[in-house]
Design an enzyme around this catalytic site. Structure first.
Site, mmCIF file in Angstrom:
data_model
loop_
_atom_site.group_PDB
_atom_site.id
_atom_site.type_symbol
_atom_site.label_atom_id
_atom_site.label_comp_id
_atom_site.label_asym_id
_atom_site.label_seq_id
_atom_site.Cartn_x
_atom_site.Cartn_y
_atom_site.Cartn_z
ATOM 1 C CG PHE A 227 42.747 43.810 37.808
ATOM 2 C CD1 PHE A 227 41.611 44.004 36.793
ATOM 3 C CD2 PHE A 227 43.661 44.884 37.906
ATOM 4 C CE1 PHE A 227 41.430 45.320 36.249
ATOM 5 C CE2 PHE A 227 43.547 46.118 37.140
ATOM 6 C CZ PHE A 227 42.482 46.338 36.472
ATOM 7 C CB THR A 455 33.179 46.321 37.605
ATOM 8 O OG1 THR A 455 32.958 46.629 38.766
ATOM 9 C CG2 THR A 455 34.409 45.527 37.222
ATOM 10 C CD GLN A 625 34.154 44.837 33.457
ATOM 11 O OE1 GLN A 625 34.788 43.826 33.755
ATOM 12 N NE2 GLN A 625 34.384 45.948 33.994
ATOM 13 C CD GLU A 692 36.617 36.999 37.655
ATOM 14 O OE1 GLU A 692 37.585 36.939 38.191
ATOM 15 O OE2 GLU A 692 35.496 37.043 38.160
HETATM 16 MO MO1 MOS Z 1 38.675 38.352 40.557
HETATM 17 S S1 MOS Z 1 40.395 37.442 40.182
HETATM 18 O O1 MOS Z 1 37.592 37.164 41.065
HETATM 19 O O2 MOS Z 1 38.762 39.616 41.764
#
Ligand code: MOS
Length: 725
Positions: A227, A455, A625, A692
Site C-alpha cells: 500500500f 495484486t 482490486q 489505486e
Molecule cells: Mo502505491 S501508494 O503507489 O504503493
C-alpha cells in the site's frame, strides 16, 4: 480460451491459503539471531546518555548497538543515517538495536536500556507551522501549477464554494509488518525483505554500506500487503544489515505493530482550501486548490492532493498550490493513491456543494463540465470513456430515482443518502525487463525482478506468457522477487501490469521466434524448410499452419537439438509520448449510506462503481482490486484516523484495535465493473493499471451521501458519529 482478460484465479492462491507461500520473516538459516528496535519516547531531543549495562547482561543477548558503537555508514542519507548521531527527530524513532539468540530475549533486553534525553523544542502543531511552510514536488512534478487567470475567473463567477477540507494522518497497516532478514558473506549481503521494490532495496543498501550493487542480493517472493509503505527503504532494513555485520551472524528484524506508526511512513495530514467558481448555469469559471500537508524535519514528502484537480474538469482557470509543513513526526510517504485519494475527496465534495448551490443534480454538473482534453495542457487523452462510466454507473445504481433534497429519503428510522463522485488516477509505466525460457520438461519459466504485493503479479505474468505462446497457464512457472532476474520497477503507482506485462510479452514473442527458427532449420523437424510466417506454435507444439498435422512438441525439438536454452530477455521502455497525449484512468462511483439520526452511525449500504482503466487483464483480480480500493475509500471517509498526542508526538492508537479500519459489517454491497477499452498508446497490452483508482472517489461519494442523508456537511475526515450528532 482467451487468456488475457479471463477471470483466472491467482496462480499462487493455493500456496497462499495453505501457508506454503514464504514471506520474508519466515525464512530460516543456521545461526540466525533476532534483532529488536528500541525507539524514542520523545519527539525532539539529543540522547544524552544510554546505559546498556543491564541489557547487555540479560540472557541470550549478543549485542546492544547504540549511536556510540553503531557501524558508520559511508553512504547513508536522511532517514537512513540511523544510529549515526544522537539526534531524535520524532517520537518512535529507532535509536538502538538489541540482538539476541531468541526473539523474546531481545524483546526483554530492549526494556532494560536506560535512556536519558536532553529535550529540544518540538514542532507538533500543524496549523502553527503554516507561516513557515514551503513549496515541494511529488515524483518530480512541481506542486505549484496554474493555467488561465484564476482571479478573473473568480470575478466572473456567479456562484462560489469556498471551503476548507481536512484529512487526518493515516498509517498503512498491512497484515504483514515490515520484516528483514540480513546475512553477510564477506562483502556480499543477502536480504530477504518485505518490499515493493527489490532493486530499490539493492541499490539503496549498496550505497548505504559502500559496496557495489551486484554484492547485494534481495529476495522477496511474497509481500503481505504494501500500500505504499513498503515502496521506500526505511531505517529497519539498514539496521538489520548493520546488526548482521556487527554480530557477524544472520539477523532477522520484524517491525512490531506499534513500530509501524512512525518509522515506516504514513499518509500526511492535509488542510485543503478549495475555491470553486461557476456561472449560474453550472459552467466552471475558476478553481483554486491550496494544500498544506505535513512532512518530517529531515525529509520532504509531498501529498499531492491538488494533482487530480488539474485533469478532472473543463475549467479555463485553475491554480494548484502545495505547501509543506515540517513537524517532528516520522517522514510521511505514499499511501494508496497518494495525493489523489485525499485530493479527490476535497474536489468532489466541493463539486457536490456547488451542485446544491446551483440546485442541480451532481451528476449533471459533472457532465456539464466534462472535458475531452487535458484541461491544463490542452492535449488529448490517450483514451477517455468517463461518460460511459457515468451512464452505466448511474443506471446500475438507479441514480435517476434520487430526490435531490437532503433528508428526503428514509428507511424506518434511518436517514438514507445517495452521493456520487468522479474517480481518477494517472496511467503510467516504467522500464521493465523479463526473461522467458522454454524448458526441456515442457514447462515455461517466466521471470522478472518485480514484486507480488497481493495484486496478482504472478498471475498476470503467467497470463501474458500463456497468451503469446498459446499454452495453458498451468504450464507456465512465473518467478519474481529476486534481484537476479531482469530488473523491474517498483510495484507502486498502479503501473506494474503496464510495465512488466509488456516485457513478458516481448520476451515471449522473441522466444517463440527463436523456437520456430530452430524448427524450420532442423532437417528432422516436420516443418523443416518452411518459411517463418508459415509456421506457428501453440499448445506446446510447433506446426505448419497449412497442415496442422505436421507438428511436434517443442520439447522433442529442443531435445533433438541438444537441449539448448531457448530463452529471451526483453527490456521494454515506456512508449507513450507525454507531450502528445495525457494518460489517465477515470471512473464514476455512487454510494448509498444509512445514518442513524440518534447515534450518528453511518453504514455504507451499497456502492456501485464503473471504471475506465484500459484493457482489463484479469477480470477476477481487477474486481478484487476495485473492491479493495473502495473499502479503503470507505475507511478514509468514515474510520481511519491516527491520533497524535499534541504534547509529545506520541501516537495514541498505534495498534490494530484502536486504529479503525472497516470490517465486513461496515461495507455492505459493492458492485464494480470496467468499461474494458484498451489503451494501446500507453503499452502493448493496452492496460492502464487498477490498483489505486478504487479509493480515489469513494471518500467523496460517501461524504456526499452522508450530506444527502443528514443535511449536515462534515468537511473534516473521518466522518465519525461525534461530528454528525
Ligand atoms: Mo502505491 S501508494 O503507489 O504503493
Amino acid at each position: 480460451m482467451n487468456v488475457i482478460g479471463a477471470p483466472l484465479s491467482r496462480v499462487d492462491a493455493t500456496q497462499k491459503v495453505t501457508g506454503k507461500a514464504k514471506y520474508s520473516a519466515e525464512f530460516k538459516t543456521p545461526k540466525l539471531a533476532y534483532a529488536v528496535m528500541v525507539t524514542s519516547t520523545v519527539p525532539s531531543a539529543q540522547i544524552f546518555n544510554m546505559d546498556k549495562n543491564d541489557a547487555e547482561r540479560a540472557t541470550g543477548v549478543i549485542a546492544v548497538i547504540t549511536p556510540e558503537d553503531a557501524l558508520k555508514l559511508p553512504g547513508a542519507e536522511s532517514r537512513l543515517t540511523v544510529l549515526q548521531d544522537a539526534q531524535v527527530h520524532y517520537n518512535n524513532q529507532p535509536i538502538a538495536i538489541v540482538v539476541a539468540e531468541q526473539l523474546h530475549q531481545a524483546q526483554y533486553a530492549a526494556t532494560l536500556l536506560k535512556i536519558q534525553y536532553q529535550d529540544e523544542p518540538a514542532k507538533l502543531d500543524f496549523i502553527a507551522g503554516f507561516p513557515a511552510s514551503y513549496p515541494g514536488s511529488h515524483t518530480g512534478i512541481p506542486g505549484d501549477m496554474s493555467f488561465g487567470d484564476v482571479e478573473s475567473g473568480m470575478r466572473t463567477a456567479e456562484v462560489k464554494v469556498d471551503q476548507i477540507y481536512t484529512t487526518p494522518i493515516q498509517h498503512h497497516n498491512p497484515m504483514e509488518p515490515h520484516a528483514t532478514m540480513a546475512q553477510w558473506d564477506g562483502d556480499h549481503l543477502t536480504i530477504h525483505d518485505a518490499t515493493q521494490h527489490i532493486s530499490g532495496v539493492q541499490k539503496t543498501l549498496a550505497k548505504t554500506f559502500g559496496v557495489p550493487n551486484e554484492n547485494v542480493h534481495v529476495i522477496s517472493w511474497f509481500v503481505g500487503g504494501g500500500f505504499g509503505c513498503k515502496g521506500e527503504v526505511w531505517s529497519h532494513v539498514v539496521l538489520a544489515a548493520m546488526a548482521a555485520r556487527q554480530v557477524n551472524r544472520p539477523v532477522k528484524l520484524v517491525v512490531e505493530r506499534p513500530q509501524m506508526f512512525g518509522p515506516v511512513g504514513a499518509r500526511p495530514q492535509t488542510y485543503q482550501h478549495l475555491t470553486v467558481g461557476a456561472t449560474r448555469d453550472g459552467k466552471l469559471t475558476a478553481i483554486r486548490h491550496e494544500v498544506h500537508a505535513h512532512t518530517s524535519m529531515i525529509e520532504d514528502y509531498l501529498e499531492s492532493s491538488a494533482f487530480p484537480t488539474r485533469v478532472m474538469y473543463s475549467c479555463p482557470n485553475v491554480a494548484t498550490i502545495h505547501r509543506l509543513v515540517q513537524l517532528n513526526m516520522g517522514t510521511p510517504t505514499y499511501m494508496r493513491a497518494p495525493g489523489v485519494a485525499t485530493g479527490t475527496y476535497a474536489v468532489e465534495v466541493a463539486m457536490d456543494e456547488l451542485a446544491y448551490e446551483l440546485k442541480m443534480d451532481p451528476l449533471q454538473l459533472r457532465l456539464l463540465n466534462y472535458t475531452d482534453v487535458d484541461p491544463h495542457t490542452k492535449i488529448p487523452f490517450t483514451e477517455k470513456h468517463l461518460r460511459e462510466c457515468y451512464t452505466q454507473g448511474a443506471e446500475r445504481f438507479g441514480w435517476s430515482k434520487r430526490n435531490h433534497e437532503p433528508r428526503s429519503m428514509r428507511d424506518g428510522s434511518q436517514l438514507i443518502g445517495w452521493g456520487m463522485a468522479t474517480e481518477t488516477y494517472p496511467g503510467k509505466n516504467l522500464p521493465a525487463g523479463a526473461l522467458v525460457r522454454l524448458q526441456p520438461n515442457g514447462r515455461v519459466l517466466v521471470a522478472s525482478g518485480s514484486q507480488e504485493i497481493g495484486t496478482g503479479m504472478y498471475t498476470v505474468m503467467t497470463q501474458v506468457a500463456a497468451d503469446v505462446l498459446g499454452m495453458s497457464p498451468s504450464l507456465i512457472d512465473a518467478r519474481l522477487g529476486d534481484t537476479d532476474y531482469p530488473e523491474a520497477p517498483i510495484s507502486a503507482g498502479s503501473m506494474s501490469t503496464a510495465s512488466v506485462g509488456p516485457a513478458v510479452q516481448q520476451a515471449a514473442i522473441q522466444v517463440r521466434q527463436k523456437l520456430l527458427q530452430m524448427a524450420i532449420g532442423d532437417a528432422h523437424s516436420p516443418i523443416y524448410g518452411a518459411r517463418l510466417e508459415e509456421a506457428d506454435f501453440k499448445d506446446g507444439k510447433v506446426f505448419l499452419k497449412s497442415a496442422p498435422g505436421k507438428s511436434e512438441p517443442y520439447s522433442t525439438l529442443i531435445d533433438r537439438n541438444g537441449n539448448p536454452a531457448v530463452e529471451a530477455i526483453a527490456k521494454v521502455k515506456p512508449q507513450l509520448n507525454q507531450k502528445e497525449f495525457s494518460c489517465h484512468s477515470f471512473g464514476a462511483i455512487f454510494a448509498e449510506v444509512a445514518v442513524d439520526p440518534d447515534l450518528g452511525m453511518v453504514r455504507t449500504r451499497r456502492i456501485v462503481a464503473v471504471y475506465d482503466v484500459g484493457k482489463v487483464i484479469n477480470q477476477k483480480l481487477a474486481h478484487s482490486q476495485f473492491t479493495g480500493g473502495i473499502v479503503w475509500g470507505v475507511s478514509l471517509a468514515l474510520q481511519e484516523d491516527t491520533a497524535v498526542d499534541p504534547r509529545n508526538g506520541r501516537i495514541m492508537n498505534a495498534n490494530l484495535a484502536d486504529y479503525h479500519v472497516p470490517v465486513n459489517a461496515d461495507i455492505g454491497e459493492i458492485d464494480v465493473a470496467a468499461i474494458d477499452i484498451p489503451d494501446p498508446k500507453l503499452d502493448s497490452l493496452g492496460a492502464r493499471g487498477i490498483g489505486e483508482i478504487g479509493i480515489t472517489g469513494t471518500g467523496a461519494a460517501v461524504a456526499n451521501a452522508v450530506f444527502h442523508a443528514t443535511g449536515k456537511r462534515v468537511r473534516d475526515l473521518p466522518i465519525t458519529p461525534d461530528k454528525l450528532v
